[in-house]
Motif scaffolding. Structure first.
Motif, PDB file in Angstrom:
ATOM      1  N   GLY A   1      -9.649  -2.539  12.166  1.00 45.54           N
ATOM      2  CA  GLY A   1     -11.575  -2.004  11.227  1.00 45.54           C
ATOM      3  C   GLY A   1     -11.214  -2.303   9.694  1.00 45.54           C
ATOM      4  O   GLY A   1     -10.403  -1.430   9.141  1.00 45.54           O
ATOM      5  N   VAL A   2     -12.627  -2.727   9.352  1.00 45.65           N
ATOM      6  CA  VAL A   2     -12.330  -1.946   7.709  1.00 45.65           C
ATOM      7  C   VAL A   2     -13.574  -1.460   7.089  1.00 45.65           C
ATOM      8  O   VAL A   2     -14.452  -1.321   8.006  1.00 45.65           O
ATOM      9  N   ARG A   3     -13.222  -0.105   6.263  1.00 37.84           N
ATOM     10  CA  ARG A   3     -14.738   1.093   6.716  1.00 37.84           C
ATOM     11  C   ARG A   3     -14.953   0.958   4.967  1.00 37.84           C
ATOM     12  O   ARG A   3     -13.527   1.597   5.120  1.00 37.84           O
ATOM     13  N   VAL A   4     -15.484   1.227   4.171  1.00 41.94           N
ATOM     14  CA  VAL A   4     -15.954   1.269   2.752  1.00 41.94           C
ATOM     15  C   VAL A   4     -16.891   2.252   2.706  1.00 41.94           C
ATOM     16  O   VAL A   4     -18.142   2.050   3.016  1.00 41.94           O
ATOM     17  N   ARG A   5     -16.599   3.445   2.052  1.00 42.67           N
ATOM     18  CA  ARG A   5     -17.501   4.424   2.045  1.00 42.67           C
ATOM     19  C   ARG A   5     -17.638   4.511   0.531  1.00 42.67           C
ATOM     20  O   ARG A   5     -17.229   4.352  -0.097  1.00 42.67           O
ATOM     21  N   ARG A   6     -19.136   4.563   0.309  1.00 42.89           N
ATOM     22  CA  ARG A   6     -19.432   4.696  -1.152  1.00 42.89           C
ATOM     23  C   ARG A   6     -20.372   6.390  -1.351  1.00 42.89           C
ATOM     24  O   ARG A   6     -22.060   6.234  -0.334  1.00 42.89           O
TER      25      ARG A   6
ATOM     26  N   VAL B   1     -11.643   3.339   0.474  1.00 43.82           N
ATOM     27  CA  VAL B   1     -11.004   1.596   1.396  1.00 43.82           C
ATOM     28  C   VAL B   1     -10.615   1.867   2.644  1.00 43.82           C
ATOM     29  O   VAL B   1      -9.443   3.228   2.228  1.00 43.82           O
ATOM     30  N   GLU B   2     -10.505   2.520   3.821  1.00 44.51           N
ATOM     31  CA  GLU B   2     -10.316   3.078   5.387  1.00 44.51           C
ATOM     32  C   GLU B   2     -10.182   1.707   6.498  1.00 44.51           C
ATOM     33  O   GLU B   2     -10.358   0.735   6.471  1.00 44.51           O
ATOM     34  N   ILE B   3      -8.643   0.960   6.369  1.00 41.79           N
ATOM     35  CA  ILE B   3      -8.763   0.591   7.085  1.00 41.79           C
ATOM     36  C   ILE B   3      -8.085   1.038   8.214  1.00 41.79           C
ATOM     37  O   ILE B   3      -7.585   2.094   8.871  1.00 41.79           O
ATOM     38  N   TRP B   4      -8.600   0.499   9.893  1.00 43.17           N
ATOM     39  CA  TRP B   4      -8.584   1.022  10.611  1.00 43.17           C
ATOM     40  C   TRP B   4      -7.161   0.497  12.317  1.00 43.17           C
ATOM     41  O   TRP B   4      -8.019  -0.242  12.025  1.00 43.17           O
ATOM     42  N   CYS B   5      -6.603   0.869  13.221  1.00 44.29           N
ATOM     43  CA  CYS B   5      -6.234   0.571  14.344  1.00 44.29           C
ATOM     44  C   CYS B   5      -6.125   1.660  15.208  1.00 44.29           C
ATOM     45  O   CYS B   5      -5.665   2.629  14.688  1.00 44.29           O
ATOM     46  N   PRO B   6      -7.112   1.830  16.349  1.00 46.30           N
ATOM     47  CA  PRO B   6      -6.666   2.916  17.423  1.00 46.30           C
ATOM     48  C   PRO B   6      -5.050   2.920  17.832  1.00 46.30           C
ATOM     49  O   PRO B   6      -4.540   3.851  17.650  1.00 46.30           O
ATOM     50  N   GLU B   7      -3.809   2.027  17.721  1.00 43.09           N
ATOM     51  CA  GLU B   7      -2.501   1.789  17.831  1.00 43.09           C
ATOM     52  C   GLU B   7      -2.140   2.601  16.625  1.00 43.09           C
ATOM     53  O   GLU B   7      -0.262   3.393  16.919  1.00 43.09           O
ATOM     54  N   LEU B   8      -2.248   1.850  15.570  1.00 44.62           N
ATOM     55  CA  LEU B   8      -1.627   2.268  14.379  1.00 44.62           C
ATOM     56  C   LEU B   8      -2.478   3.145  12.972  1.00 44.62           C
ATOM     57  O   LEU B   8      -1.549   3.219  12.489  1.00 44.62           O
ATOM     58  N   GLY B   9      -3.762   4.193  13.378  1.00 49.63           N
ATOM     59  CA  GLY B   9      -4.098   5.332  12.678  1.00 49.63           C
ATOM     60  C   GLY B   9      -4.512   4.323  11.463  1.00 49.63           C
ATOM     61  O   GLY B   9      -5.573   3.635  11.734  1.00 49.63           O
ATOM     62  N   THR B  10      -5.352   5.101  10.197  1.00 46.05           N
ATOM     63  CA  THR B  10      -5.963   4.509   9.405  1.00 46.05           C
ATOM     64  C   THR B  10      -5.201   4.573   7.627  1.00 46.05           C
ATOM     65  O   THR B  10      -4.137   5.930   8.135  1.00 46.05           O
ATOM     66  N   LEU B  11      -5.539   3.946   7.630  1.00 49.34           N
ATOM     67  CA  LEU B  11      -4.769   3.334   5.870  1.00 49.34           C
ATOM     68  C   LEU B  11      -5.799   3.689   4.709  1.00 49.34           C
ATOM     69  O   LEU B  11      -7.051   3.291   5.569  1.00 49.34           O
ATOM     70  N   THR B  12      -6.057   5.352   4.041  1.00 45.63           N
ATOM     71  CA  THR B  12      -7.562   5.455   3.269  1.00 45.63           C
ATOM     72  C   THR B  12      -6.501   5.239   1.850  1.00 45.63           C
ATOM     73  O   THR B  12      -6.053   5.582   1.961  1.00 45.63           O
ATOM     74  N   ASN B  13      -7.904   4.922   1.191  1.00 43.13           N
ATOM     75  CA  ASN B  13      -7.663   4.629  -0.250  1.00 43.13           C
ATOM     76  C   ASN B  13      -8.457   4.933  -1.060  1.00 43.13           C
ATOM     77  O   ASN B  13      -9.510   3.944  -0.917  1.00 43.13           O
ATOM     78  N   PRO B  14      -8.990   5.551  -2.223  1.00 39.72           N
ATOM     79  CA  PRO B  14      -9.480   5.437  -2.731  1.00 39.72           C
ATOM     80  C   PRO B  14      -9.345   4.207  -3.876  1.00 39.72           C
ATOM     81  O   PRO B  14      -8.808   3.755  -4.229  1.00 39.72           O
ATOM     82  N   VAL B  15     -10.284   3.948  -4.098  1.00 42.84           N
ATOM     83  CA  VAL B  15     -10.691   2.856  -5.601  1.00 42.84           C
ATOM     84  C   VAL B  15     -10.783   2.787  -7.221  1.00 42.84           C
ATOM     85  O   VAL B  15     -11.836   3.271  -7.225  1.00 42.84           O
ATOM     86  N   VAL B  16      -9.825   2.362  -7.477  1.00 43.61           N
ATOM     87  CA  VAL B  16      -9.924   2.712  -8.893  1.00 43.61           C
ATOM     88  C   VAL B  16      -9.984   1.199  -9.714  1.00 43.61           C
ATOM     89  O   VAL B  16      -9.583   0.380  -9.049  1.00 43.61           O
ATOM     90  N   THR B  17     -10.437   1.547 -11.022  1.00 44.62           N
ATOM     91  CA  THR B  17     -10.211   0.053 -12.387  1.00 44.62           C
ATOM     92  C   THR B  17      -8.401   0.246 -12.655  1.00 44.62           C
ATOM     93  O   THR B  17      -8.313   1.208 -12.575  1.00 44.62           O
ATOM     94  N   VAL B  18      -8.089  -1.092 -12.560  1.00 39.80           N
ATOM     95  CA  VAL B  18      -6.554  -1.421 -13.481  1.00 39.80           C
ATOM     96  C   VAL B  18      -7.021  -2.591 -14.417  1.00 39.80           C
ATOM     97  O   VAL B  18      -7.812  -3.134 -14.139  1.00 39.80           O
ATOM     98  N   GLY B  19      -5.806  -2.157 -14.764  1.00 37.60           N
ATOM     99  CA  GLY B  19      -6.827  -3.713 -16.686  1.00 37.60           C
ATOM    100  C   GLY B  19      -7.230  -3.496 -17.561  1.00 37.60           C
ATOM    101  O   GLY B  19      -7.861  -2.055 -17.821  1.00 37.60           O
TER     102      GLY B  19
END
Length: 168
Positions: free
Chosen positions: A78-83, A141-159
């Motif tokens: 799954g993916v979830r974007v929080r704003r 942004v949160e990427i999740w999977c019940p067996e693997l946990g949740t990858l959570t990252n804030p979004v920033v501007t690059v470049g």
């Protein structure tokens, strides 16, 4: 995670990461977020490297889960974007919808390439927000999977925001 300053349409891509040893065998899984600058990619197919490979364009984690612990799948991703504290986008998929199996994907990667220390292969899942959505700096942004946990990252501007859009 980063979005390019010279891109106007950016989307996270929730992916299963196959953790492969030097022989190309799947020994673990992780989650991946492969951010895409769709506005750059859409200008010209030759711009795909600029749209996919830049500072902070990819995140993996939160851990490597051994195959023996997670099982063979399929996995719900799954993916979830929080704003501003609210859910701006959410979606789910299953690796059962993938056209190729894990070993087949690994076989293609190792067919003419070697990785003496192993490699993480992001599988792609087809779980990508539509044209009416873009990630913004300040989102989480949160990427999740019940067996693997949740990858959570804030979004920033690059470049450089004054640079011409992704062109070589």
């Amino acid at each position: 995670m980063g979005v390019r300053a010279d891109s106007t349409w950016d989307v996270p891509e929730a992916e299963l990461g196959l953790v492969l040893n030097a022989a190309g065998q799947v020994f673990g899984y992780t989650l991946g977020n492969d951010m895409s600058s769709r506005s750059i990619e859409g200008e010209n197919p030759l711009y795909l490297p600029q749209a996919k490979v830049y500072d902070r364009s990819c995140a993996v984690g939160p851990a490597v889960v051994p195959v023996w612990s997670a099982g063979p799948g399929p996995f719900q991703i799954g993916v979830r974007v929080r704003r501003a504290g609210r859910e701006a986008y959410a979606g789910t998929t299953s690796t059962s919808a993938m056209a190729r199996g894990f070993e087949d994907l690994a076989g293609w990667l190792f067919r003419a390439l070697s990785f003496p220390a192993g490699v993480v292969l992001l599988t792609g899942t087809g779980l990508v927000p539509g044209a009416d959505f873009t990630v913004r700096p300040g989102d989480t942004v949160e990427i999740w999977c019940p067996e693997l946990g949740t990858l959570t990252n804030p979004v920033v501007t690059v470049g450089d925001p004054g640079a011409e859009s992704g062109k070589p």
